[in-house]
Design a protein around this motif. Structure first.
Motif, PDB file in Angstrom:
ATOM      1  N   ASP A  52     -49.456 -36.183 -10.199  1.00  0.00           N
ATOM      2  CA  ASP A  52     -48.464 -37.475  -9.863  1.00  0.00           C
ATOM      3  C   ASP A  52     -48.735 -38.609 -10.567  1.00  0.00           C
ATOM      4  N   ARG A  53     -49.630 -38.392 -11.688  1.00  0.00           N
ATOM      5  CA  ARG A  53     -49.784 -39.508 -12.740  1.00  0.00           C
ATOM      6  C   ARG A  53     -48.720 -39.846 -13.339  1.00  0.00           C
ATOM      7  N   ASP A 355     -43.878 -47.716  -6.463  1.00  0.00           N
ATOM      8  CA  ASP A 355     -42.532 -47.656  -5.520  1.00  0.00           C
ATOM      9  C   ASP A 355     -41.888 -46.349  -5.760  1.00  0.00           C
ATOM     10  N   ALA A 356     -42.007 -45.899  -6.915  1.00  0.00           N
ATOM     11  CA  ALA A 356     -41.421 -44.399  -6.767  1.00  0.00           C
ATOM     12  C   ALA A 356     -42.466 -43.240  -6.503  1.00  0.00           C
ATOM     13  N   GLY A 357     -43.548 -43.499  -5.746  1.00  0.00           N
ATOM     14  CA  GLY A 357     -44.392 -42.564  -5.412  1.00  0.00           C
ATOM     15  C   GLY A 357     -45.333 -42.065  -6.276  1.00  0.00           C
ATOM     16  N   PHE A 358     -45.648 -42.405  -7.243  1.00  0.00           N
ATOM     17  CA  PHE A 358     -46.605 -41.962  -8.439  1.00  0.00           C
ATOM     18  C   PHE A 358     -47.937 -42.974  -8.707  1.00  0.00           C
ATOM     19  N   GLU A 372     -57.230 -46.179 -14.764  1.00  0.00           N
ATOM     20  CA  GLU A 372     -56.264 -45.262 -13.866  1.00  0.00           C
ATOM     21  C   GLU A 372     -56.499 -46.485 -12.704  1.00  0.00           C
ATOM     22  N   TYR A 373     -55.065 -46.290 -11.954  1.00  0.00           N
ATOM     23  CA  TYR A 373     -55.080 -47.476 -10.931  1.00  0.00           C
ATOM     24  C   TYR A 373     -54.738 -46.736  -9.608  1.00  0.00           C
TER      25      TYR A 373
END
Length: 391
Positions: A52-53, A355-358, A372-373
């Motif tokens: 999901d990155r 916001d898009a889920g990633f 990485e966040y």
């Protein structure tokens, strides 16, 4: 009953078995109207490769000149010498602009230009060297294969020698432009320069041999047909089999010329007979490209050309990269009135991706991870927070 049920089942079986899709498969995928099904398959491939990155970088674009000897039918950026808004930067001007970029802490400077009829070849390595001295921590991604072929013409040097000099001056990647659509049936009507598939592939092959990782692009949504898109990506797939040097594939949405330039001219010669790709067609193009390009790790949505809503949706249709902060991308903004901002900050991109889920992942030009966040809030976490209501 779904008329494409047999075809769709066959595609699913191939993907499950790890079998490579064919030209006929690609054309058939474009004929399927079930966008949700296409998205599900492409998202499965995207998730298998990247989870999901979603990657992005903090970059700036710099166009040294818009003066161009070519008059490509789709291009609203090019100007001829003496036109009102034609410009060419001196090296010192480019350096001064680079100085202004320090505060954004960019990791990449993206440089694409017109094919200037009188600038000497030595200008280009000189400006790269000066920019690298000004921003030593920034990766220089510069010049299309079309520009490199132009440098051959004006210098008398080979692409091999030119790339060596540019690399010595600080070049870390070519850009992916100049590809448009490779098939000559279309290409002869849209480009006005001498760099076609043979030279484009030759120059990227050379760059890969020298250790550069480069992007590849496709300009879609003009006079081409789906079969031309499929042919285009399969040529890239074959070259990637050979070199392994492509870092990412980038579908670029063709733009009409809605912008009023200073002289009031509309330079796009195609728009009277084109409509531009709809959001659904864009998402289909991302999905089909992701399914065909099994040997590409990444597919990028260049949000400037698609709008932010489609960019977010593309992340569920095969894309796993949203490009970067950009800032003043003249090549598109000289054409469109599409509503995309000139600039997205790092925080803007983090919010867009979450916001898009990633999960957002900042990268550099070579697709090495910078940082990485944290990922998005879960639905349960969102629901637990009081939501503001406007009356």
């Amino acid at each position: 009953m779904d008329d494409n049920a047999e075809f769709k089942a066959g595609i699913e079986e191939k993907l499950a078995a790890g079998e490579r899709l064919t030209f006929e498969d690609g054309v058939g995928l474009y004929e399927v109207d079930d966008l949700a099904w296409l998205g599900r398959l492409a998202h499965g491939v995207r998730t298998a490769k990247n989870g999901d990155r979603t990657m992005f970088n903090v970059n700036r674009h710099l166009n040294l000149t818009n003066v161009c000897s070519a008059s490509c039918a789709y291009c609203s950026f090019q100007r001829k010498p003496g036109e009102t808004d034609a410009y060419t930067m001196r090296v010192e001007q480019a350096v001064a602009l680079a100085e202004q970029m320090r505060g954004d802490a960019p990791t990449e400077l993206h440089i694409v230009n017109g094919l200037h009829p009188t600038l000497p070849w030595r200008y280009y390595p000189r400006v790269l060297k000066a920019l690298k001295e000004t921003l030593p921590q920034v990766n220089l991604k510069a010049f299309t294969a079309t520009e490199v072929q132009w440098f051959e013409k004006i210098s008398g040097l080979s692409a091999d020698e030119i790339l060596d000099e540019l690399i010595e001056a600080g070049l870390e990647s070519l850009t992916g432009g100049g590809a448009e659509i490779f098939d000559w049936e279309v290409r002869q009507h849209i480009v006005d320069h001498d760099c076609h598939w043979e030279d484009w592939s030759r120059i990227h092959r050379l760059a890969h041999q020298k250790g550069l990782r480069t992007p590849a692009t496709m300009l879609y949504g003009h006079i081409e047909e789906p079969r031309h898109r499929v042919d285009h990506v399969l040529r890239l797939r074959e070259l990637q089999d050979e070199t392994g040097g492509f870092a990412v594939f980038i579908p670029l949405r063709y733009q009409h010329d809605f912008h009023d330039s200073k002289d009031g001219k509309i330079r796009n010669k195609l728009q009277a007979r084109t409509t531009m790709a709809s959001p659904a067609e864009s998402l289909k193009t991302f999905a089909v490209s992701r399914l065909l390009l099994d040997n590409f790790d990444h597919v990028k949505c260049f949000w400037v050309m698609h709008g932010l809503d489609v960019a977010q949706l593309s992340l569920s249709f095969g894309a796993d990269d949203l490009d970067g902060s950009v800032v003043e991308y003249k090549i598109t903004h000289d054409a469109d009135a599409y509503g995309t901002p000139d600039k997205m900050t790092r925080d803007d991109l983090l919010e867009l991706i979450r916001d898009a889920g990633f999960q957002p992942v900042e990268r550099n030009t070579r697709y090495e991870v910078v940082r990485e966040y944290e990922g998005p809030q879960s639905i349960a976490e969102r629901r637990a927070e009081p939501q503001s209501v406007k009356f």
